[in-house]
Design an enzyme around this catalytic site. Structure first.
Site, PDB file in Angstrom:
ATOM      1  N   LYS A  54       0.876  -1.185   0.000  1.00 50.12           N
ATOM      2  CA  LYS A  54       0.000   0.000   0.000  1.00 50.12           C
ATOM      3  C   LYS A  54       0.904   1.225   0.000  1.00 50.12           C
ATOM      4  O   LYS A  54       1.465   1.605   1.018  1.00 50.12           O
ATOM      5  CB  LYS A  54      -0.885  -0.013   1.254  1.00 50.12           C
ATOM      6  CG  LYS A  54      -2.239   0.667   1.107  1.00 50.12           C
ATOM      7  CD  LYS A  54      -2.201   2.152   0.803  1.00 50.12           C
ATOM      8  CE  LYS A  54      -1.866   3.016   1.984  1.00 50.12           C
ATOM      9  NZ  LYS A  54      -1.606   4.436   1.596  1.00 50.12           N
ATOM     10  N   GLU A  95       9.886   1.520  10.682  1.00 47.71           N
ATOM     11  CA  GLU A  95      10.982   2.455  10.415  1.00 47.71           C
ATOM     12  C   GLU A  95      10.369   3.834  10.395  1.00 47.71           C
ATOM     13  O   GLU A  95       9.621   4.186   9.479  1.00 47.71           O
ATOM     14  CB  GLU A  95      11.640   2.116   9.075  1.00 47.71           C
ATOM     15  CG  GLU A  95      12.304   0.751   9.128  1.00 47.71           C
ATOM     16  CD  GLU A  95      13.020   0.347   7.864  1.00 47.71           C
ATOM     17  OE1 GLU A  95      12.855   1.020   6.834  1.00 47.71           O
ATOM     18  OE2 GLU A  95      13.756  -0.648   7.913  1.00 47.71           O
ATOM     19  N   CYS A 132      14.255  10.854   6.355  1.00 47.01           N
ATOM     20  CA  CYS A 132      14.128  10.471   7.771  1.00 47.01           C
ATOM     21  C   CYS A 132      15.475  10.556   8.481  1.00 47.01           C
ATOM     22  O   CYS A 132      15.544  10.868   9.659  1.00 47.01           O
ATOM     23  CB  CYS A 132      13.571   9.054   7.872  1.00 47.01           C
ATOM     24  SG  CYS A 132      14.555   7.841   6.974  1.00 47.01           S
ATOM     25  N   GLU A 145      10.136  16.347  14.592  1.00 45.19           N
ATOM     26  CA  GLU A 145      10.617  16.144  13.219  1.00 45.19           C
ATOM     27  C   GLU A 145       9.849  17.076  12.276  1.00 45.19           C
ATOM     28  O   GLU A 145       8.619  17.006  12.198  1.00 45.19           O
ATOM     29  CB  GLU A 145      10.384  14.688  12.808  1.00 45.19           C
ATOM     30  CG  GLU A 145      10.918  14.390  11.419  1.00 45.19           C
ATOM     31  CD  GLU A 145      10.527  13.001  10.921  1.00 45.19           C
ATOM     32  OE1 GLU A 145       9.348  12.632  11.047  1.00 45.19           O
ATOM     33  OE2 GLU A 145      11.415  12.303  10.395  1.00 45.19           O
TER      34      GLU A 145
HETATM   35  P1  NAD Z   1       2.605   8.633   7.308  1.00 46.97           P
HETATM   36  O1  NAD Z   1       2.758   7.892   8.589  1.00 46.97           O
HETATM   37  O2  NAD Z   1       1.627   9.737   7.250  1.00 46.97           O
HETATM   38  O3  NAD Z   1       2.191   7.636   6.125  1.00 46.97           O
HETATM   39  C1  NAD Z   1       2.991   6.522   5.775  1.00 46.97           C
HETATM   40  C2  NAD Z   1       2.117   5.471   5.134  1.00 46.97           C
HETATM   41  O4  NAD Z   1       1.188   5.004   6.089  1.00 46.97           O
HETATM   42  C3  NAD Z   1       1.298   5.959   3.947  1.00 46.97           C
HETATM   43  O5  NAD Z   1       1.254   4.946   2.963  1.00 46.97           O
HETATM   44  C4  NAD Z   1      -0.076   6.152   4.545  1.00 46.97           C
HETATM   45  O6  NAD Z   1      -1.120   6.030   3.607  1.00 46.97           O
HETATM   46  C5  NAD Z   1      -0.120   5.010   5.540  1.00 46.97           C
HETATM   47  N1  NAD Z   1      -1.079   5.169   6.630  1.00 46.97           N
HETATM   48  C6  NAD Z   1      -1.536   6.314   7.179  1.00 46.97           C
HETATM   49  N2  NAD Z   1      -2.427   6.034   8.155  1.00 46.97           N
HETATM   50  C7  NAD Z   1      -2.526   4.691   8.235  1.00 46.97           C
HETATM   51  C8  NAD Z   1      -3.250   3.803   9.073  1.00 46.97           C
HETATM   52  N3  NAD Z   1      -4.089   4.242  10.011  1.00 46.97           N
HETATM   53  N4  NAD Z   1      -3.086   2.477   8.895  1.00 46.97           N
HETATM   54  C9  NAD Z   1      -2.233   2.008   7.957  1.00 46.97           C
HETATM   55  N5  NAD Z   1      -1.525   2.803   7.124  1.00 46.97           N
HETATM   56  C10 NAD Z   1      -1.657   4.131   7.271  1.00 46.97           C
HETATM   57  O7  NAD Z   1       4.059   9.109   6.924  1.00 46.97           O
HETATM   58  P2  NAD Z   1       4.488   9.987   5.672  1.00 46.97           P
HETATM   59  O8  NAD Z   1       4.108  11.400   5.938  1.00 46.97           O
HETATM   60  O9  NAD Z   1       4.030   9.329   4.426  1.00 46.97           O
HETATM   61  O10 NAD Z   1       6.058   9.819   5.722  1.00 46.97           O
HETATM   62  C11 NAD Z   1       6.879  10.644   6.465  1.00 46.97           C
HETATM   63  C12 NAD Z   1       7.371   9.928   7.693  1.00 46.97           C
HETATM   64  O11 NAD Z   1       8.036   8.727   7.313  1.00 46.97           O
HETATM   65  C13 NAD Z   1       8.396  10.747   8.450  1.00 46.97           C
HETATM   66  O12 NAD Z   1       8.159  10.651   9.833  1.00 46.97           O
HETATM   67  C14 NAD Z   1       9.705  10.058   8.091  1.00 46.97           C
HETATM   68  O13 NAD Z   1      10.735  10.255   9.015  1.00 46.97           O
HETATM   69  C15 NAD Z   1       9.290   8.638   8.005  1.00 46.97           C
HETATM   70  N6  NAD Z   1      10.257   7.860   7.232  1.00 46.97           N
HETATM   71  C16 NAD Z   1      11.049   6.964   7.898  1.00 46.97           C
HETATM   72  C17 NAD Z   1      12.004   6.235   7.200  1.00 46.97           C
HETATM   73  C18 NAD Z   1      12.881   5.233   7.903  1.00 46.97           C
HETATM   74  O14 NAD Z   1      13.478   4.413   7.222  1.00 46.97           O
HETATM   75  N7  NAD Z   1      13.002   5.283   9.219  1.00 46.97           N
HETATM   76  C19 NAD Z   1      12.138   6.413   5.824  1.00 46.97           C
HETATM   77  C20 NAD Z   1      11.335   7.336   5.183  1.00 46.97           C
HETATM   78  C21 NAD Z   1      10.389   8.054   5.900  1.00 46.97           C
END
Ligand code: NAD
Length: 486
Positions: A180, A255, A288, A386
């Site tokens: 997804k 992650e 991230c 962040e």
């Molecule tokens: P997000 O948590 O808003 O969304 C991530 C994913 O989760 C999306 O596909 C979203 O549709 C899905 N999602 C949202 N709500 C959900 C739910 N209730 N149940 C299941 N899935 C759900 O994050 P974002 O804004 O897309 O990404 C940014 C974040 O990701 C930042 O905090 C960043 O640091 C982190 N990130 C971490 C890494 C790592 O390797 N540690 C890498 C890249 C990004």
């Protein structure tokens, strides 16, 4: 339902059981460069998630039974197809999320192919049973059994690379997958589905459900037939997923975000430290791992700040499709407003704005300028939350104890960067940093055989190398007696 992005055709439906499936509803996805709609995308709900999980469940026994050797040709074909379509993938992703085209073409998309290839090869080793220490005439035989249907949920900042980072080991281990992707960046997952089909992956082995997190994502992670959830995204979403996963006791790998320290000692190679410090604006800060808190030893603080400012002023911000650009746009207007909110609140808290702090007056759009705050009051939000944008802070320290207190003073523990020529000091400090990855005198160097993940709120578990297989497999110990049976 298809759209043309950067001259490439992209199917915007789901991919379930090797078929393209529509939904009654759609949602629009936009370009970070133009802010214009790039296409409408099928909006998955419980119905499509149920279909995808059922397809993945049905495909699992035969895929698992192939063994690592039997799966290898499929995955190698997939890796080769990714390599052959690097230009398409890079062009589509750049148009969608605004990441730098050159970096994408030359590194990021190739890493996508490598993610598939590396884990397909490594699975050959993990699949073998091996004897461990013999005890009392008995032998432990450890095997890595595939777990079943895996739910993979990815963010928008590096969507293709991060999806292959999960798809590679999940499939290589013998699991089937429902991916997804983030709703802001749905397109390259669809190209991956095209390539999975072309690579001949059996129906149901790899599925994509498009849609919103709270709808398709939530339905997927709550599904009782999902045996593993690997999620990359934000802490608040992780908490929701953890609570959902708890109902089925589904193992999770998280992650998450970071607020990593970038540590500069007076005895560092200053050129190297400055070069890497500027890199923290990579992908307009939507990384991230970014070392967003510059911590500089007091004796070189003024010199470092002045050099950093003059070099940051020369960073070329602009269209990410142009080779000369080093800082592109933010991903969406919603995200820009969030980033700007942090900046405005930092100013209100009394922090000194050294540069940036607004949308580029010449470029407009989503081009938020690289930004730096100094003299940030203790406890200010900008030191702990962040931002996920091109916003750094700089602080000084005068002792190792003070440095460690500052460096570890956050709920996150994803990464840390450390610049000094004194290896003993680097080792001493690294051992006391709470972080999943510490880079000494470098940044962004990645080795797929090494563990990757975050401590504290930056994640749960580690992926990479055998750690990926530890997560994606049910590890079984078979103990059998040596010698005569009775
Ligand atoms: P997000 O948590 O808003 O969304 C991530 C994913 O989760 C999306 O596909 C979203 O549709 C899905 N999602 C949202 N709500 C959900 C739910 N209730 N149940 C299941 N899935 C759900 O994050 P974002 O804004 O897309 O990404 C940014 C974040 O990701 C930042 O905090 C960043 O640091 C982190 N990130 C971490 C890494 C790592 O390797 N540690 C890498 C890249 C990004």
């Amino acid at each position: 339902m298809k759209t043309i992005i950067a001259g490439r055709e992209v199917d915007t439906r789901h991919f379930i059981g090797n078929e393209r499936i529509s939904s009654p509803q759609t949602f629009p996805a936009h370009s970070a460069i133009t802010e214009k709609e790039l296409g409408t995308v099928a909006r998955g709900t419980q119905t499509e998630v149920d279909m995808a999980v059922a397809a993945a469940k049905a495909a699992f026994p035969a895929w698992a039974a192939l063994g690592a050797q039997g799966r290898l040709p499929y995955l190698e074909r997939l890796a080769h197809l990714i390599e052959s379509r690097v230009e398409d993938l890079a062009a589509v992703e750049t148009m969608n999320n605004g990441s730098l085209l050159e970096a994408s073409r030359l590194r990021v998309m190739k890493r996508g192919a490598h993610n598939i290839h590396f884990f397909a090869q490594m699975a050959l080793e993990m699949g073998k049973c091996w004897d461990t220490e013999a005890a009392k005439n008995a032998v432990n035989q450890v095997s890595y059994d595939p777990a079943g249907v895996t739910a993979l949920i990815t963010p928008w900042n590096a969507p293709f690379m991060l999806s292959t980072w999960k798809v590679g080991p999940a499939l290589a281990a013998g699991n089937t997958v429902v991916l997804k992707p983030a709703e802001w960046t749905p397109f390259t997952a669809s190209l991956l589905a095209d390539m999975a089909l072309e690579a001949g992956l059996p129906a149901g082995v790899f599925n994509v459900v498009q849609g919103f997190g709270a709808e398709a994502g939530a339905a997927l992670v709550a599904h009782k037939d999902v045996k593993r959830i690997s999620f990359t995204g934000s802490v608040p979403t992780a908490k929701k997923i953890a609570s959902s996963a708890a109902q089925n006791l589904t193992p999770v790998s998280f992650e998450l975000g970071g607020k990593s320290p970038f540590i500069v000692f007076a005895d560092c190679d200053l050129e190297l430290a400055l070069f890497n410090a500027l890199d923290q604006y990579d992908n307009c800060g939507q990384v991230c791992l970014s070392g967003t808190r510059l911590l500089v030893e007091d004796s070189i603080y003024d010199q470092f700040l002045s050099e950093f400012k003059s070099r940051a002023a020369n960073l070329i911000q602009g269209d990410p499709r142009e080779a000369k650009t080093v800082v592109g746009p933010l991903v969406t207007r919603t995200h820009l407003d969030r980033v700007d909110g942090f900046v405005q609140r930092a100013k209100q808290a009394g922090a000194t704005l050294e540069f940036g702090g607004q949308v580029s007056p010449t470029l407009g759009g989503l081009y938020y300028q690289p930004t730096l705050f100094s003299h940030v009051p203790d406890g200010a939000e900008i030191l702990s939350s962040e931002v996920f944008g091109p916003v750094l802070t700089i602080q000084k320290f005068s002792s190792e104890a003070e440095l460690l207190a500052l460096a570890n003073n956050t709920e996150y523990g994803l990464a840390a960067m450390l610049f000094t020529k004194d290896q003993a000091k680097a080792t001493r400090i690294s051992s006391q940093l709470v972080a999943g990855t510490v880079w000494q005198n470098c940044f962004y160097v990645r080795d797929l055989s090494a563990p990757f993940g975050g401590s504290k709120q930056s994640g749960i578990g580690r992926e990479g190398g055998h750690w990926s297989f530890d997560f994606y497999c049910d590890i079984k110990n078979t103990m059998h007696r040596k010698g005569t049976f009775y």
